[in-house]
Design a protein around this motif. Structure first.
Motif: not given
Length: 503
Positions: A258-261, A271-274, A294-308
Motif C-alpha cells: 500500500i505504501k509503494e502505491l 491502477r486498481g482497488l487500492v 475508509f481506514t487503513e485497517e479496513n483497507l488491509i483486511f479487505s485486501l487480505t480477504s479478497l486475496f485469500s
C-alpha cells in the motif's frame, strides 16, 4: 479470569464448586430457552459444557452434520461445546433462509479465531456499517475493474500464459499442481487489487500465498475448532500462534505494498482497488467525514480477504478439475474434442462458453463435486425469527450446510458421483440447476462470484487445450485419491499429475 484460573488450580473444593455451578447454570439455560418463545429446532442432547463435542468429527464436521440431518431433519440444533448452533440442511431450507429470510439470517458469526484475525475489519468477517460500506465499495470497484468485462478477461488470459509456461517447464514429469495454480489465481486478484501482477519467483509473493494457504488450512483444523469452543482455556495452542504470526507478517507485507502505491498515486488514474480506496480515503479526510469506514485497517483486511478468497477457492476448484480429468480420461477426451471442434487452436474467450455446453457442464460439475466450502462461512441471526415453525433467538450461530445443497438427493440424480449430465438436457445443451449454490446465496453470497466463474472457465479450457493430464507413471486412474484435505476449505489431498503437451 486469571484470578479465577489461579484459584481453580489452588483449591480442589473450588474446582468442584465452580464446575457444579456452571453445570447448573448451563442446564437451566438449555432447559428454559424455548419454553417462553416457542419450539426450538430438535437435535442430539448436549452434555454440560462439552455440548455434542463427543459426537462431532472435528476434522470434517460437515460429515457429522449431514448424518445428523438424516435423523433430525433439515433444521436442527447442535452444540459445539457450549456454543449453540442451528444447522440448515438441504437446498429448499438453505435457499429459503438465505433468500426469503435474508435479513434475519444475514449477519456474520465472528468466531474467536476470526476475531483474532480481523477484529471486525474488512469485508468477509465484519457486520454493520463496516460490512455494508466495504462490500458496496468492493463490488463497485471490482465491476469497474472488469469483473465480467473484457479487461478482466485480458488479465486472466495473460495469467493463463504464465501458468502454461510454468507447467511446460515440468516437461511432462509428475508435479504438484498446488503452487503453480495458486500463483496464477493469486496474481489475477492481485492485478485487480494492486494494478499489477507478481513474478512467480518473487519471495514476497510466494510468502503471501504460502501463509494464506497455511492459515486457511489450519483455521479448519480440530485444534482451532476447540479454540473456538473454549477460547479462554486453550488460547495457548500452537496452531493459533501460527495463525497470529501469519496474520502479523501478511499485514506487514500488505502495508508495504500500500505504501509503494501511495507514493506513486495519481488521483486521475486508478491502477486498481487500492488506488480507488486511497483516493476515497483522502476525500473523506478532506471533508472531515465522521465515522468513515475508509481506514487503513479496513483497507488491509479487505485486501487480505479478497486475496485469500481469490486465491484459495478458485485454485482448489481448478486443482480438483485437473485431478478429475486425470481420473476420468473419457470425460477429458470429450472436453478436448469439443474444444478442438469449436475453438481449434484459437485462444478461448468468455463468449465461447455458450458454444461449449459439455465443457461448461464439466466445469459446473467440478464445482458441485469439489464442494470447496462445505459448511459455508457461519452466519448469525440478526433478530428473533420463527423459521419453518421453529423459534431461533437473535444472535444464534447458523450453519447453512452447503454440502447438503450440492449433494441433495432430491435435487441431483447421482449426487455422489462425477456426472456432467447433471447440467445437460437430452439434446446435450447446457442447463442451469437451482440447487447449484457453490458461492452461497443472499446477502452474504461470494462477492467475487462473477470473477471466479470467468477464471475457472478460461483457466480450465486453456489448460485442456494445451495439455493432457494423467496420473504419474505407475499409478492407475483408479488409484488417484479423491479424499479431500482437511481445512476451512477443502482442496484435494496432496498429489502429483503429469501434464503432457498436446502441441
Amino acid at each position: 479470569m486469571e484470578d479465577l484460573g489461579f484459584s481453580l488450580f489452588s483449591s480442589p473444593t473450588t474446582v468442584v464448586g465452580a464446575v457444579v455451578l456452571l453445570m447448573i447454570l448451563y442446564l437451566i439455560s438449555v432447559g428454559s430457552s424455548s419454553s417462553e418463545a416457542g419450539r426450538e429446532p430438535p437435535g442430539p442432547k448436549p452434555l454440560p459444557l462439552l455440548g455434542n463435542l463427543l459426537q462431532l468429527d472435528l476434522q470434517r464436521p460437515y460429515k457429522t452434520l449431514c448424518q445428523l440431518s438424516k435423523k433430525y431433519g433439515s433444521i436442527f440444533t447442535v452444540y459445539f461445546g457450549p456454543k449453540k448452533v442451528v444447522v440448515l440442511s438441504g437446498y429448499r431450507t438453505v435457499k429459503e433462509a438465505l433468500i426469503s429470510y435474508a435479513d434475519e439470517f444475514g449477519e456474520r458469526e465472528i468466531t474467536p479465531i476470526l476475531e483474532d484475525i480481523s477484529k471486525g475489519h474488512g469485508i468477509v468477517f465484519s457486520n454493520g456499517e463496516t460490512w455494508k460500506e466495504m462490500r458496496r465499495f468492493a463490488l463497485t470497484t471490482l465491476r469497474d475493474f472488469g469483473m465480467g468485462k473484457r479487461v478482466a478477461e485480458e488479465k486472466i488470459l495473460e495469467e493463463c500464459g504464465h501458468l502454461i509456461q510454468t507447467i511446460e517447464n515440468y516437461k511432462g514429469e509428475p508435479f504438484n499442481t498446488s503452487c503453480p495454480v495458486n500463483y496464477a489465481t493469486s496474481n489475477i486478484i492481485s492485478s485487480i487489487a494492486y494494478g499489477s501482477r507478481f513474478e512467480y519467483d518473487d519471495p514476497r509473493f510466494r510468502n503471501l500465498v504460502s501463509r494464506t494457504n497455511e492459515t486457511i488450512r489450519i483455521t479448519g483444523s480440530a485444534d482451532i475448532q476447540l479454540y473456538n469452543m473454549f477460547p479462554r482455556l486453550v488460547g495457548w495452542i500452537k496452531k493459533r500462534q501460527v495463525i497470529l504470526k501469519n496474520v502479523k507478517m501478511t499485514k506487514r507485507d500488505v502495508k508495504d505494498l500500500i505504501k509503494e502505491l501511495k507514493e506513486t498515486l495519481e488521483p486521475q488514474t486508478c491502477r486498481g482497488l487500492v488506488d480507488c480506496f486511497l483516493i476515497r480515503k483522502q476525500k473523506e479526510e478532506d471533508s472531515f467525514t465522521k465515522d468513515t469506514q475508509f481506514t487503513e485497517e479496513n483497507l488491509i483486511f479487505s485486501l487480505t480477504s479478497l486475496f485469500s478468497a481469490g486465491t484459495d477457492t478458485t485454485a482448489a476448484t481448478l486443482r480438483w478439475g485437473l485431478l478429475l480429468m486425470a481420473k476420468y480420461p473419457h470425460i477429458q477426451d470429450r472436453v478436448q474434442e469439443e474444444l478442438a471442434r469449436v475453438i481449434g487452436s484459437c485462444k478461448v474467450q468468455v463468449e465461447d462458453r455458450k458454444n461449449l455446453p459439455y465443457t461448461d457442464a464439466v466445469i459446473h460439475e467440478i464445482q458441485r463435486l469439489a464442494n470447496i466450502v462445505p459448511l459455508s462461512i457461519p452466519h448469525r441471526t440478526s433478530q428473533d425469527v420463527t423459521f419453518q415453525g421453529y423459534f431461533i433467538k437473535k444472535g444464534t450461530t447458523v450453519f447453512p450446510l452447503l454440502t447438503s445443497v450440492l449433494n441433495d438427493e432430491s435435487e441431483w440424480e447421482s449426487p455422489h458421483t462425477f456426472n456432467p449430465s447433471h447440467f445437460l438436457n437430452k439434446e446435450g445443451k447446457f442447463i442451469k440447476r437451482d440447487a447449484f449454490l457453490p458461492f452461497s446465496a443472499g446477502r452474504r453470497a461470494c462477492l467475487g462470484e462473477g470473477l471466479a466463474k470467468m477464471e475457472l472457465f478460461l483457466l480450465f479450457t486453456s489448460l485442456m487445450q494445451r495439455f493432457r493430464f494423467t496420473p504419474p507413471p505407475g499409478v492407475t486412474e483408479d488409484e488417484l485419491d479423491l479424499t479431500p484435505a482437511v481445512g476451512f476449505t477443502i482442496p484435494p489431498s496432496p498429489h502429483k499429475l503429469c501434464a503432457i503437451s498436446r502441441q
